[in-house]
Design a protein around this motif. Structure first.
Motif, PDB file in Angstrom:
ATOM      1  N   PRO A  74       0.836  -1.200   0.000  1.00  0.00           N
ATOM      2  CA  PRO A  74       0.000   0.000   0.000  1.00  0.00           C
ATOM      3  C   PRO A  74       0.871   1.250   0.000  1.00  0.00           C
ATOM      4  CG  PRO A  74      -0.684  -1.506   1.734  1.00  0.00           C
ATOM      5  CD  PRO A  74       0.583  -2.053   1.146  1.00  0.00           C
ATOM      6  N   PRO A  75       0.510   2.223  -0.781  1.00  0.00           N
ATOM      7  CA  PRO A  75       1.328   3.425  -0.836  1.00  0.00           C
ATOM      8  C   PRO A  75       1.315   4.191   0.480  1.00  0.00           C
ATOM      9  CG  PRO A  75      -0.697   3.709  -2.111  1.00  0.00           C
ATOM     10  CD  PRO A  75      -0.657   2.290  -1.639  1.00  0.00           C
ATOM     11  N   ARG A  76       2.360   4.946   0.697  1.00  0.00           N
ATOM     12  CA  ARG A  76       2.493   5.758   1.909  1.00  0.00           C
ATOM     13  C   ARG A  76       1.319   6.722   2.039  1.00  0.00           C
ATOM     14  NH1 ARG A  76       5.465  10.553   3.778  1.00  0.00           N
ATOM     15  NH2 ARG A  76       6.073  10.105   5.900  1.00  0.00           N
ATOM     16  N   ARG A  77       0.842   7.207   0.881  1.00  0.00           N
ATOM     17  CA  ARG A  77      -0.274   8.157   0.904  1.00  0.00           C
ATOM     18  C   ARG A  77      -1.479   7.560   1.630  1.00  0.00           C
ATOM     19  NH1 ARG A  77      -2.476  12.644  -2.405  1.00  0.00           N
ATOM     20  NH2 ARG A  77      -4.709  12.535  -2.117  1.00  0.00           N
ATOM     21  N   LYS A  78      -1.744   6.294   1.385  1.00  0.00           N
ATOM     22  CA  LYS A  78      -2.891   5.652   2.027  1.00  0.00           C
ATOM     23  C   LYS A  78      -2.702   5.638   3.547  1.00  0.00           C
ATOM     24  CE  LYS A  78      -5.788   1.592   1.958  1.00  0.00           C
ATOM     25  NZ  LYS A  78      -6.112   0.318   1.330  1.00  0.00           N
ATOM     26  N   ALA A  79      -1.500   5.342   3.993  1.00  0.00           N
ATOM     27  CA  ALA A  79      -1.227   5.332   5.435  1.00  0.00           C
ATOM     28  C   ALA A  79      -1.403   6.726   6.025  1.00  0.00           C
ATOM     29  CB  ALA A  79       0.184   4.812   5.699  1.00  0.00           C
ATOM     30  N   LEU A  80      -0.953   7.749   5.279  1.00  0.00           N
ATOM     31  CA  LEU A  80      -1.104   9.119   5.767  1.00  0.00           C
ATOM     32  C   LEU A  80      -2.573   9.533   5.798  1.00  0.00           C
ATOM     33  CD1 LEU A  80       1.910  10.800   3.950  1.00  0.00           C
ATOM     34  CD2 LEU A  80       1.711  10.265   6.397  1.00  0.00           C
ATOM     35  N   GLU A  81      -3.347   9.116   4.802  1.00  0.00           N
ATOM     36  CA  GLU A  81      -4.783   9.409   4.791  1.00  0.00           C
ATOM     37  C   GLU A  81      -5.475   8.753   5.982  1.00  0.00           C
ATOM     38  OE1 GLU A  81      -6.091   8.124   0.934  1.00  0.00           O
ATOM     39  OE2 GLU A  81      -5.369   9.946  -0.042  1.00  0.00           O
ATOM     40  N   ALA A 122       3.530  25.887  14.779  1.00  0.00           N
ATOM     41  CA  ALA A 122       4.393  25.905  13.596  1.00  0.00           C
ATOM     42  C   ALA A 122       3.776  25.085  12.458  1.00  0.00           C
ATOM     43  CB  ALA A 122       5.781  25.368  13.955  1.00  0.00           C
ATOM     44  N   ILE A 123       3.196  23.951  12.793  1.00  0.00           N
ATOM     45  CA  ILE A 123       2.543  23.121  11.776  1.00  0.00           C
ATOM     46  C   ILE A 123       1.353  23.857  11.183  1.00  0.00           C
ATOM     47  CG2 ILE A 123       1.203  21.005  11.400  1.00  0.00           C
ATOM     48  CD1 ILE A 123       3.092  19.663  13.484  1.00  0.00           C
ATOM     49  N   MET A 124       0.550  24.455  12.038  1.00  0.00           N
ATOM     50  CA  MET A 124      -0.616  25.199  11.560  1.00  0.00           C
ATOM     51  C   MET A 124      -0.184  26.339  10.641  1.00  0.00           C
ATOM     52  SD  MET A 124      -3.432  23.806  12.620  1.00  0.00           S
ATOM     53  CE  MET A 124      -4.631  25.083  12.283  1.00  0.00           C
ATOM     54  N   GLU A 125       0.855  27.051  11.042  1.00  0.00           N
ATOM     55  CA  GLU A 125       1.328  28.184  10.241  1.00  0.00           C
ATOM     56  C   GLU A 125       1.789  27.720   8.858  1.00  0.00           C
ATOM     57  OE1 GLU A 125       4.901  31.437  10.385  1.00  0.00           O
ATOM     58  OE2 GLU A 125       3.935  30.916  12.287  1.00  0.00           O
ATOM     59  N   GLU A 126       2.492  26.588   8.819  1.00  0.00           N
ATOM     60  CA  GLU A 126       2.996  26.093   7.536  1.00  0.00           C
ATOM     61  C   GLU A 126       1.904  25.439   6.699  1.00  0.00           C
ATOM     62  OE1 GLU A 126       6.193  22.893   5.694  1.00  0.00           O
ATOM     63  OE2 GLU A 126       6.293  23.357   7.826  1.00  0.00           O
ATOM     64  N   ALA A 127       1.052  24.651   7.340  1.00  0.00           N
ATOM     65  CA  ALA A 127       0.106  23.820   6.592  1.00  0.00           C
ATOM     66  C   ALA A 127      -1.192  24.516   6.206  1.00  0.00           C
ATOM     67  CB  ALA A 127      -0.218  22.564   7.391  1.00  0.00           C
ATOM     68  N   ASP A 128      -1.660  25.407   7.047  1.00  0.00           N
ATOM     69  CA  ASP A 128      -2.959  26.043   6.792  1.00  0.00           C
ATOM     70  C   ASP A 128      -2.824  27.131   5.729  1.00  0.00           C
ATOM     71  OD1 ASP A 128      -5.590  26.886   6.875  1.00  0.00           O
ATOM     72  OD2 ASP A 128      -5.355  27.970   8.768  1.00  0.00           O
ATOM     73  N   THR A 129      -2.630  26.709   4.496  1.00  0.00           N
ATOM     74  CA  THR A 129      -2.421  27.674   3.410  1.00  0.00           C
ATOM     75  C   THR A 129      -3.697  28.413   3.030  1.00  0.00           C
ATOM     76  OG1 THR A 129      -2.701  25.912   1.772  1.00  0.00           O
ATOM     77  CG2 THR A 129      -0.448  26.420   2.458  1.00  0.00           C
ATOM     78  N   SER A 130      -4.847  27.832   3.364  1.00  0.00           N
ATOM     79  CA  SER A 130      -6.112  28.510   3.056  1.00  0.00           C
ATOM     80  C   SER A 130      -6.462  29.569   4.093  1.00  0.00           C
ATOM     81  CB  SER A 130      -7.251  27.484   2.962  1.00  0.00           C
ATOM     82  OG  SER A 130      -7.480  26.885   4.234  1.00  0.00           O
ATOM     83  N   GLY A 131      -5.807  29.504   5.261  1.00  0.00           N
ATOM     84  CA  GLY A 131      -6.041  30.493   6.311  1.00  0.00           C
ATOM     85  C   GLY A 131      -7.365  30.337   7.037  1.00  0.00           C
ATOM     86  N   ASP A 132      -7.961  29.147   6.972  1.00  0.00           N
ATOM     87  CA  ASP A 132      -9.261  28.947   7.612  1.00  0.00           C
ATOM     88  C   ASP A 132      -9.169  28.413   9.042  1.00  0.00           C
ATOM     89  OD1 ASP A 132      -8.481  26.343   7.108  1.00  0.00           O
ATOM     90  OD2 ASP A 132     -10.263  25.808   5.952  1.00  0.00           O
ATOM     91  N   LEU A 141      -1.261  16.449   3.602  1.00  0.00           N
ATOM     92  CA  LEU A 141      -0.370  15.631   2.774  1.00  0.00           C
ATOM     93  C   LEU A 141       0.812  16.438   2.260  1.00  0.00           C
ATOM     94  CD1 LEU A 141      -2.974  13.516   0.772  1.00  0.00           C
ATOM     95  CD2 LEU A 141      -1.487  12.736   2.638  1.00  0.00           C
ATOM     96  N   LYS A 142       0.580  17.679   1.952  1.00  0.00           N
ATOM     97  CA  LYS A 142       1.654  18.530   1.436  1.00  0.00           C
ATOM     98  C   LYS A 142       2.752  18.701   2.486  1.00  0.00           C
ATOM     99  CE  LYS A 142       2.335  22.751  -1.179  1.00  0.00           C
ATOM    100  NZ  LYS A 142       1.695  23.916  -1.758  1.00  0.00           N
ATOM    101  N   VAL A 143       2.367  18.815   3.743  1.00  0.00           N
ATOM    102  CA  VAL A 143       3.322  19.036   4.815  1.00  0.00           C
ATOM    103  C   VAL A 143       4.031  17.740   5.218  1.00  0.00           C
ATOM    104  CG1 VAL A 143       3.555  19.688   7.247  1.00  0.00           C
ATOM    105  CG2 VAL A 143       2.217  21.088   5.705  1.00  0.00           C
ATOM    106  N   VAL A 144       3.327  16.640   5.295  1.00  0.00           N
ATOM    107  CA  VAL A 144       3.921  15.414   5.813  1.00  0.00           C
ATOM    108  C   VAL A 144       4.509  14.507   4.751  1.00  0.00           C
ATOM    109  CG1 VAL A 144       2.521  15.394   7.912  1.00  0.00           C
ATOM    110  CG2 VAL A 144       1.724  14.164   5.890  1.00  0.00           C
ATOM    111  N   SER A 145       4.245  14.774   3.505  1.00  0.00           N
ATOM    112  CA  SER A 145       4.799  13.911   2.449  1.00  0.00           C
ATOM    113  C   SER A 145       6.222  14.265   2.141  1.00  0.00           C
ATOM    114  CB  SER A 145       3.969  14.034   1.172  1.00  0.00           C
ATOM    115  OG  SER A 145       2.692  13.530   1.396  1.00  0.00           O
TER     116      SER A 145
END
Length: 145
Positions: A74-81, A122-132, A141-145
């Motif tokens: 199984p791909p890593r993506r599935k594990a991350l999901e 720090a994670i929120m600042e980097e990952a929350d690109t939509s600002g919501d 996925l963008k942050v942890v991949s």
């Protein structure tokens, strides 16, 4: 790595030049180079590492079974999901700051005694690109991949 059965078959037919049902390290190297753009192939060290990881019985050849067993994992993506869904306690499709803190607390990647709130910030600042104020699956996925 994860490939579909069809992708595995296509690669195998290119790489197993002599049709003996086994790949030598040279066949693996040539097979990889035949499917990748020039200059994008793995280094010799990478090929040795890949070969060793797939040659489970250590007989200096990769059988078709060894190859398929490794490539169809199984791909890593599935594990991350699945990780994302496990921490999305309210099934909102997003991770809140509190849920991110839980990920940080439960992660073995952070040393004991780290400031969970600062790491979550720090994670929120980097990952929350939509600002919501929350992290959706794409942002996660963008942050942890």
């Amino acid at each position: 790595m994860s490939l579909t059965k069809q992708e595995c078959e296509a690669f195998w037919s290119k790489a197993d030049k002599n049709g003996d049902g086994k790949l030598t390290i040279q066949e693996l190297d040539q097979g990889l180079r035949s499917i990748l753009p020039p200059g994008k192939g793995p280094s010799s060290k990478d090929v040795v590492y890949m070969f060793s990881a797939v040659d489970k019985d250590g007989d200096k050849t990769i059988t078709k079974k060894e190859f398929f067993d490794e490539m169809e994992k199984p791909p890593r993506r599935k594990a991350l999901e699945e990780t994302f869904k496990r921490y999305d306690k309210d099934n909102s499709g997003t991770l809140t700051r509190d849920e991110i803190e839980a990920v940080v607390r439960d992660s073995g990647s952070f040393s004991k005694g780290c400031d969970v709130k600062k790491v979550a910030d720090a994670i929120m600042e980097e990952a929350d690109t939509s600002g919501d104020g929350a992290i959706d699956l794409k942002e996660f996925l963008k942050v942890v991949s």
